[in-house]
Design a protein around this motif. Structure first.
Motif, short mmCIF file in Angstrom:
data_model
loop_
_atom_site.label_atom_id
_atom_site.label_comp_id
_atom_site.label_asym_id
_atom_site.label_seq_id
_atom_site.Cartn_x
_atom_site.Cartn_y
_atom_site.Cartn_z
N LEU A 114 0.83 -1.21 0.00
CA LEU A 114 0.00 0.00 0.00
C LEU A 114 0.86 1.25 0.00
CD1 LEU A 114 -2.94 1.03 0.17
CD2 LEU A 114 -2.70 1.01 2.67
N VAL A 115 0.55 2.17 -0.92
CA VAL A 115 1.26 3.45 -1.01
C VAL A 115 0.54 4.48 -0.15
CG1 VAL A 115 2.04 5.31 -2.52
CG2 VAL A 115 2.11 2.93 -3.32
N HIS A 116 1.25 5.06 0.80
CA HIS A 116 0.68 6.05 1.70
C HIS A 116 1.12 7.45 1.27
CE1 HIS A 116 -0.65 3.04 4.65
NE2 HIS A 116 0.47 2.41 4.36
N ASP A 117 0.21 8.41 1.36
CA ASP A 117 0.54 9.79 1.07
C ASP A 117 1.10 10.43 2.34
OD1 ASP A 117 0.79 12.37 0.24
OD2 ASP A 117 -1.34 12.70 -0.19
N ARG A 118 2.38 10.77 2.31
CA ARG A 118 3.02 11.34 3.49
C ARG A 118 3.19 12.86 3.40
NH1 ARG A 118 8.36 8.44 5.25
NH2 ARG A 118 7.94 9.82 7.03
N ARG A 119 2.74 13.44 2.32
CA ARG A 119 2.87 14.90 2.18
C ARG A 119 1.98 15.61 3.19
NH1 ARG A 119 5.61 16.21 -2.64
NH2 ARG A 119 5.77 14.47 -4.11
N ASN A 120 2.42 16.79 3.55
CA ASN A 120 1.68 17.64 4.50
C ASN A 120 1.52 17.00 5.86
OD1 ASN A 120 1.21 19.66 2.45
ND2 ASN A 120 -0.36 18.29 1.60
N THR A 121 2.51 16.21 6.26
CA THR A 121 2.54 15.65 7.61
C THR A 121 3.78 16.14 8.37
OG1 THR A 121 3.76 13.67 6.89
CG2 THR A 121 1.34 13.56 6.84
N ARG A 122 4.39 17.19 7.85
CA ARG A 122 5.67 17.71 8.37
C ARG A 122 6.77 16.64 8.28
NH1 ARG A 122 2.00 20.11 12.18
NH2 ARG A 122 1.80 22.35 11.74
N SER A 123 6.71 15.84 7.25
CA SER A 123 7.68 14.80 7.02
C SER A 123 9.00 15.39 6.52
CB SER A 123 7.14 13.81 5.98
OG SER A 123 8.17 12.97 5.50
N VAL A 124 10.07 15.09 7.21
CA VAL A 124 11.40 15.53 6.77
C VAL A 124 11.68 15.01 5.37
CG1 VAL A 124 13.88 15.23 7.19
CG2 VAL A 124 12.35 15.75 9.09
N TYR A 167 15.97 19.61 -3.10
CA TYR A 167 16.26 19.09 -4.44
C TYR A 167 15.76 19.97 -5.57
CZ TYR A 167 17.38 14.89 -1.79
OH TYR A 167 17.92 14.01 -0.90
N GLY A 168 15.12 21.08 -5.23
CA GLY A 168 14.74 22.05 -6.25
C GLY A 168 13.39 21.85 -6.89
N GLY A 169 12.62 20.85 -6.45
CA GLY A 169 11.31 20.63 -7.07
C GLY A 169 10.45 19.68 -6.27
N GLU A 170 9.13 19.89 -6.35
CA GLU A 170 8.19 19.03 -5.63
C GLU A 170 7.96 17.71 -6.35
OE1 GLU A 170 7.07 19.64 -2.74
OE2 GLU A 170 7.54 21.75 -2.47
N ASP A 171 8.42 17.60 -7.60
CA ASP A 171 8.20 16.38 -8.38
C ASP A 171 9.31 15.35 -8.19
OD1 ASP A 171 10.07 17.96 -9.63
OD2 ASP A 171 9.31 17.64 -11.66
N VAL A 172 10.23 15.62 -7.28
CA VAL A 172 11.30 14.68 -6.98
C VAL A 172 10.77 13.58 -6.07
CG1 VAL A 172 13.53 14.42 -5.78
CG2 VAL A 172 13.12 16.40 -7.27
N LEU A 173 11.15 12.33 -6.36
CA LEU A 173 10.75 11.20 -5.54
C LEU A 173 11.83 11.00 -4.46
CD1 LEU A 173 8.64 8.92 -5.23
CD2 LEU A 173 10.07 7.52 -6.74
N PRO A 174 11.46 11.18 -3.17
CA PRO A 174 12.49 11.12 -2.13
C PRO A 174 12.87 9.69 -1.76
CG PRO A 174 10.37 11.62 -1.14
CD PRO A 174 10.15 11.56 -2.63
N MET A 175 14.16 9.39 -1.90
CA MET A 175 14.68 8.06 -1.57
C MET A 175 15.91 8.24 -0.68
SD MET A 175 12.65 6.16 -3.56
CE MET A 175 13.43 4.57 -3.79
N TRP A 176 15.79 9.15 0.29
CA TRP A 176 16.99 9.53 1.03
C TRP A 176 16.93 9.19 2.51
CZ3 TRP A 176 17.42 14.25 4.15
CH2 TRP A 176 16.22 14.96 4.25
N VAL A 177 16.48 10.11 3.36
CA VAL A 177 16.64 9.96 4.82
C VAL A 177 16.10 8.61 5.31
CG1 VAL A 177 14.43 11.04 5.41
CG2 VAL A 177 16.35 11.20 7.01
N ALA A 178 16.71 8.10 6.39
CA ALA A 178 16.45 6.72 6.83
C ALA A 178 15.18 6.59 7.67
CB ALA A 178 17.65 6.16 7.58
N MET A 237 10.98 4.96 6.82
CA MET A 237 10.31 4.09 5.85
C MET A 237 8.95 4.65 5.46
SD MET A 237 11.24 0.27 7.28
CE MET A 237 10.79 0.41 9.01
N ASP A 238 8.52 4.31 4.26
CA ASP A 238 7.19 4.73 3.78
C ASP A 238 6.14 3.66 4.07
OD1 ASP A 238 8.12 7.17 2.83
OD2 ASP A 238 8.70 6.34 0.90
N PHE A 239 6.29 3.00 5.22
CA PHE A 239 5.34 2.00 5.68
C PHE A 239 4.77 2.43 7.03
CE2 PHE A 239 8.76 -0.68 3.63
CZ PHE A 239 8.07 -0.90 2.45
#
Length: 392
Positions: free
Chosen positions: A6-16, A25-36, A38-40
């Motif tokens: 399941l894909v969860h929407d984490r935007r607008n949750t004050r997510s780092v 990264y200069g744009g909102e269309d970047v897919l974040p695959m960085w800080v440690a 999880m998207d679960f």
């Protein structure tokens, strides 16, 4: 059973990770695959425990009692075969916090502290912020994987190093150190009376075919000069709750570290952290197995997508959900490399140089996401590499 697809929407949750993309990264269309993190979602047991605690409505001072210590010691023994007494435990908001306190407690300004680079970024500050002397023992990178340089490490100890910070499993290179490597390291620490600060926060995130061994479990000699730092935060995606613990077997050291904690005002964990820790360790094992299964899927997807790529290769991922990508064949300087990923591939990776000079030409990719997200990230990555090749 938890749905890791399941894909969860984490935007607008004050997510780092998700709510700072334009700045980073200069744009909102970047897919974040960085800080440690999880998207679960965390285990249902944790969510229920937090809801129950929230509904109680009173959030006063909260103790870490015998039931909490029992949950921790039982988890560590079951997962890693290491029998620890509840009395060995000290609690703090985070591993990095505890590392700062340990360096302050057991070393003096000017003392040499060894780290093995490339390594988790805060290790540098843990040493430098307290006016200790940073000594780098670079890992050897051979045939696409890393190993310790024991000859150089012994020279560091001979030159008077007082302490060493170990990362096991290693972030960012993904190694799970073998029992032979750990025994050799332990022997050196004992021989030169070096304090070992062992960050084992990723201990539960071990891939098939590998085994995490707490270095303090190897012998009485090494346990007496080791402080082990652990947490459920990486395992169960609880980083925002700020909960960790140190295992200190040597009583005198434990009392000294506890005194430093007290001087800094670390008397207790927050109410929600205590509830989450207990629920995760008592009822989170099935969820963890599901997580490891989905990480194996994502690991395989990445390895297959980049198997024959002439520009990027993947270091073997033995532990953690952080994949270390060797991008040196792109022949880009670090600034251009990161811009390529952010602007062309629309991917937000960790810059390898954050982990030290040894990370130049590398990036770190977080694979703890639903496979749908992983496939999208890999498509963006491979498509951008094809465009790069076509433009040559």
């Amino acid at each position: 059973m938890h749905d890791f697809e399941l894909v969860h929407d984490r935007r607008n949750t004050r997510s780092v990770k998700w709510d700072n993309l334009k700045e980073l990264y200069g744009g909102e269309d970047v897919l974040p695959m960085w800080v440690a993190d999880m998207d679960f979602q965390s285990p249902q047991a944790v969510i229920h425990a937090l809801k129950d605690r929230a509904e109680h409505g009173i959030y006063g001072y909260t103790i870490t009692d015998a039931a909490i210590s029992k949950a921790v010691s039982r988890w560590v023994e079951k997962r890693h075969g290491w029998r620890i007494k509840p009395s060995f435990l000290l609690y703090s908001p985070g591993v990095v916090t505890s590392l700062h306190m340990a360096v302050q407690t057991f070393t003096e300004p000017g003392d040499k502290v060894v780290i093995q680079t490339p390594v988790y970024t805060p290790f540098y500050n843990v040493v430098k912020a307290h006016d200790r002397t940073l000594v780098e023992n670079p890992l050897l990178f051979e045939d696409g994987t890393y190993r310790m340089d024991f000859a150089h490490l012994e020279k560091c100890f001979q030159d008077g190093a007082k302490a060493m910070i170990l990362c096991n499993p290693h972030n960012p290179v993904g190694r799970v150190w073998t029992i032979e490597e750990l025994k050799q390291l332990a022997d050196l620490c004992v021989s030169y009376d070096v304090l070992l600060l062992s960050d084992e926060i990723h201990a539960d995130l071990i891939h098939e075919g590998y085994t995490h061994i707490p270095i303090a479990s190897l012998s009485e000699e090494i346990s007496q000069r080791t402080i082990t730092f652990l947490s459920p935060s990486k395992t169960f995606n609880l980083a925002g709750l700020q909960v960790s613990y140190a295992v200190v077997e040597q009583e005198g050291m434990r009392k000294q570290l506890q005194e430093t904690f007290s001087k800094q005002g670390f008397y207790m964990l927050n109410t929600m952290a205590v509830a989450a820790l207990e629920a995760a360790y008592n009822d989170g094992e099935e969820w963890l197995q599901g997580l490891l299964d989905i990480l194996a899927v994502n690991k395989k997807l990445a390895e297959e997508a980049l198997a024959d790529n002439p520009y990027i290769s993947v270091s073997p991922l033995e532990g953690t959900y952080l994949m270390w990508l060797d991008c040196r064949n792109l022949n880009l300087d670090q600034k251009d490399l990161m811009e390529f990923f952010a602007k062309k591939a629309k991917l937000g990776f960790n810059d390898g140089i954050q982990f030290g000079e040894a990370g130049k030409g590398f990036v770190r990719m977080n694979i703890a996401c639903p496979p749908e997200t992983m496939r999208e990230a890999l498509k963006r990555l491979t498509d951008s590499l094809k465009e790069f090749e076509a433009a040559l």
